[in-house]
Design a protein around this motif. Structure first.
Motif, short mmCIF file in Angstrom:
data_model
loop_
_atom_site.label_atom_id
_atom_site.label_comp_id
_atom_site.label_asym_id
_atom_site.label_seq_id
_atom_site.Cartn_x
_atom_site.Cartn_y
_atom_site.Cartn_z
N ALA A 193 -2.14 4.15 -3.14
CA ALA A 193 -2.71 5.49 -3.25
C ALA A 193 -4.13 5.43 -3.83
N LEU A 194 -4.34 4.58 -4.82
CA LEU A 194 -5.68 4.41 -5.39
C LEU A 194 -6.64 3.87 -4.33
N ILE A 195 -6.19 2.87 -3.59
CA ILE A 195 -7.04 2.26 -2.57
C ILE A 195 -7.45 3.28 -1.51
N ALA A 196 -6.48 4.06 -1.04
CA ALA A 196 -6.77 5.05 -0.01
C ALA A 196 -7.71 6.14 -0.53
N THR A 197 -7.45 6.60 -1.74
CA THR A 197 -8.26 7.69 -2.30
C THR A 197 -9.69 7.25 -2.57
N ALA A 198 -9.85 5.98 -2.97
CA ALA A 198 -11.19 5.46 -3.27
C ALA A 198 -11.91 4.95 -2.02
N GLY A 199 -11.20 4.83 -0.90
CA GLY A 199 -11.83 4.34 0.32
C GLY A 199 -12.05 2.84 0.33
N TRP A 200 -11.21 2.10 -0.41
CA TRP A 200 -11.31 0.64 -0.44
C TRP A 200 -10.44 0.03 0.64
N ALA B 200 -7.48 -3.13 1.37
CA ALA B 200 -6.38 -3.68 0.56
C ALA B 200 -6.11 -5.14 0.87
N TRP B 201 -7.09 -5.85 1.42
CA TRP B 201 -6.82 -7.18 1.96
C TRP B 201 -7.22 -8.32 1.03
N ARG B 202 -6.36 -9.34 1.05
CA ARG B 202 -6.67 -10.64 0.45
C ARG B 202 -6.85 -11.65 1.58
N THR C 119 0.80 -1.23 0.00
CA THR C 119 0.00 0.00 0.00
C THR C 119 0.83 1.28 0.00
N ASP C 120 2.17 1.17 -0.06
CA ASP C 120 2.98 2.37 -0.02
C ASP C 120 3.33 2.89 -1.41
N GLY C 121 2.75 2.28 -2.45
CA GLY C 121 2.99 2.71 -3.82
C GLY C 121 1.72 3.24 -4.47
N ALA C 122 1.70 3.23 -5.80
CA ALA C 122 0.59 3.80 -6.56
C ALA C 122 -0.72 3.06 -6.33
N CYS C 123 -0.67 1.72 -6.23
CA CYS C 123 -1.90 0.97 -5.99
C CYS C 123 -2.48 1.31 -4.63
#
Length: 282
Positions: free
Chosen positions: A206-213, A215-217, A200-204
Motif C-alpha cells: 500500500a505504501l509503494i502504490a501510494t508513493a508511486g514507487w 516494488a522490485w528487487r 504488495t498485497d499488504g501494508a508495504c
C-alpha cells in the motif's frame, strides 16, 4: 493444493516475523543511555517532518492506520529489511577489508542441509530456470586459503519465490550449506534466480502504490560465509545487466557484488567464479 504463486504478503510476513523471533536476541544489552539517544533522535526526526511538511490530521491518521496495518500483516521485518537494513549493514561492515557485505533480508533460514563441495542445492525435479555453476575460493585478507569454510547459500526460484515463505515449495528448495575443500575451493550447482517483487498485497505494498514507487528487487544470490578465527560475512551477489540492478528497492546493490556469468561450452549452463575474502576476528 496451494501453490507458490498464491503466496500472500500476510503469510510471508507472518513467517518472517516468526523466524525473527526464533533466531534473534531482542535488546542485545543496549544501555539506557543509548536507548535514550536513539529513541530521542527518532522521535525528533518524526516531529521535525510533521512541522516542516505541515502534516495534517488526515495525513496523521492515515499514517497511524498504516502503522497498525503493518503490524497486523506481520510486515515489520519486511519493512525494516527493505528500507532500513542497508544503512545498518553499512555501519556494521564499515571497517572490513575483505568481501563487501549487504543486507540479509527476511528470508534466511539457519541450519540448511550441509554438503561437501562439489555440491548441488536441493531442488525439484526439472527445476525451472537456467542452471548455474557458482564456484570460487574462500580466503583471508592475506590471500591464504580457508580450509573447510562454510558457504551458506539461499535464493529465490525462477518465479521469484523462496522456499518456506511460499506455499507448495519443498522445505529446503534452493537452500544449502556447503563445506569448502582443504584449499578453500567450492563448487555449487543451482539455478539462476529471477528478479522479484516484494509482497504488495499488504501494508508495504500500500505504501509503494501510494508513493508511486516500484516494488522490485534484482535477481540475487544470498550468502553467509564463515570460517574459524574470522568474521563471518553476509552478502548478496547480483547479475550484470539484470533488471533493477540500478534501482533496487532495498538499496542493497554495490558495484563489487555484481557477477558476470558466462555460458559453458555446452550452452546449457552458466558459470561464474567469485572468491570470498574474510577479515580476521577482532
Amino acid at each position: 493444493m496451494t501453490t507458490e504463486t498464491q503466496a500472500t504478503a500476510a503469510a510471508s510476513g507472518a513467517g518472517a516475523t516468526a523466524r525473527f523471533r526464533e533466531n534473534k536476541q531482542i535488546g542485545g544489552g543496549t544501555s539506557q543511555e543509548r536507548v535514550n539517544a536513539l529513541a530521542g533522535r527518532l522521535l525528533k526526526a518524526v516531529n521535525d517532518i510533521v512541522l516542516d511538511e505541515k502534516v495534517t490530521y488526515d495525513e496523521y491518521n492515515a499514517f497511524k492506520a498504516w502503522l497498525i496495518q503493518v503490524g497486523e500483516d506481520g510486515e515489520w521485518p519486511l519493512f525494516l529489511d527493505v528500507w532500513v537494513e542497508h544503512s545498518v549493514e553499512e555501519v556494521a561492515n564499515d571497517n572490513r577489508h575483505g568481501t563487501k557485505g549487504t543486507i540479509e533480508g527476511p528470508y534466511y533460514i539457519p541450519d540448511a542441509p550441509t554438503q561437501n563441495t562439489p555440491a548441488t542445492l536441493q531442488m525439484r525435479k526439472d527445476e525451472p530456470g537456467t542452471p548455474l555453476l557458482f564456484q570460487g575460493q574462500a580466503k583471508n585478507v592475506a590471500g591464504e586459503p580457508l580450509a573447510g569454510a562454510l558457504i551458506e547459500l539461499w535464493h529465490a526460484d525462477d518465479l521469484g519465490f523462496y522456499s518456506q515463505f511460499a506455499p507448495g515449495l519443498p522445505e529446503w528448495n534452493l537452500r544449502g550449506s556447503v563445506i569448502a575443500d582443504g584449499e578453500g575451493y567450492f563448487e555449487i550447482n543451482t539455478i539462476q534466480p529471477a528478479p522479484y517483487q516484494i509482497p504488495t498485497d499488504g501494508a508495504c505494498g500500500a505504501l509503494i502504490a501510494t508513493a508511486g514507487w516500484h516494488a522490485w528487487r534484482p535477481a540475487h544470490l544470498h550468502f553467509k560465509v564463515s570460517a574459524p578465527g574470522h568474521q563471518p560475512i553476509t552478502t548478496q551477489l547480483y547479475f550484470e545487466g539484470g533488471e533493477h540492478v540500478v534501482d533496487d528497492i532495498a538499496s542493497a546493490v554495490k558495484p563489487e557484488l555484481i557477477l558476470a556469468p558466462t555460458r559453458r561450452a555446452d550452452g546449457h549452463c552458466r558459470e561464474v567464479t567469485y572468491d570470498f575474502i574474510l577479515d580476521p576476528e577482532d
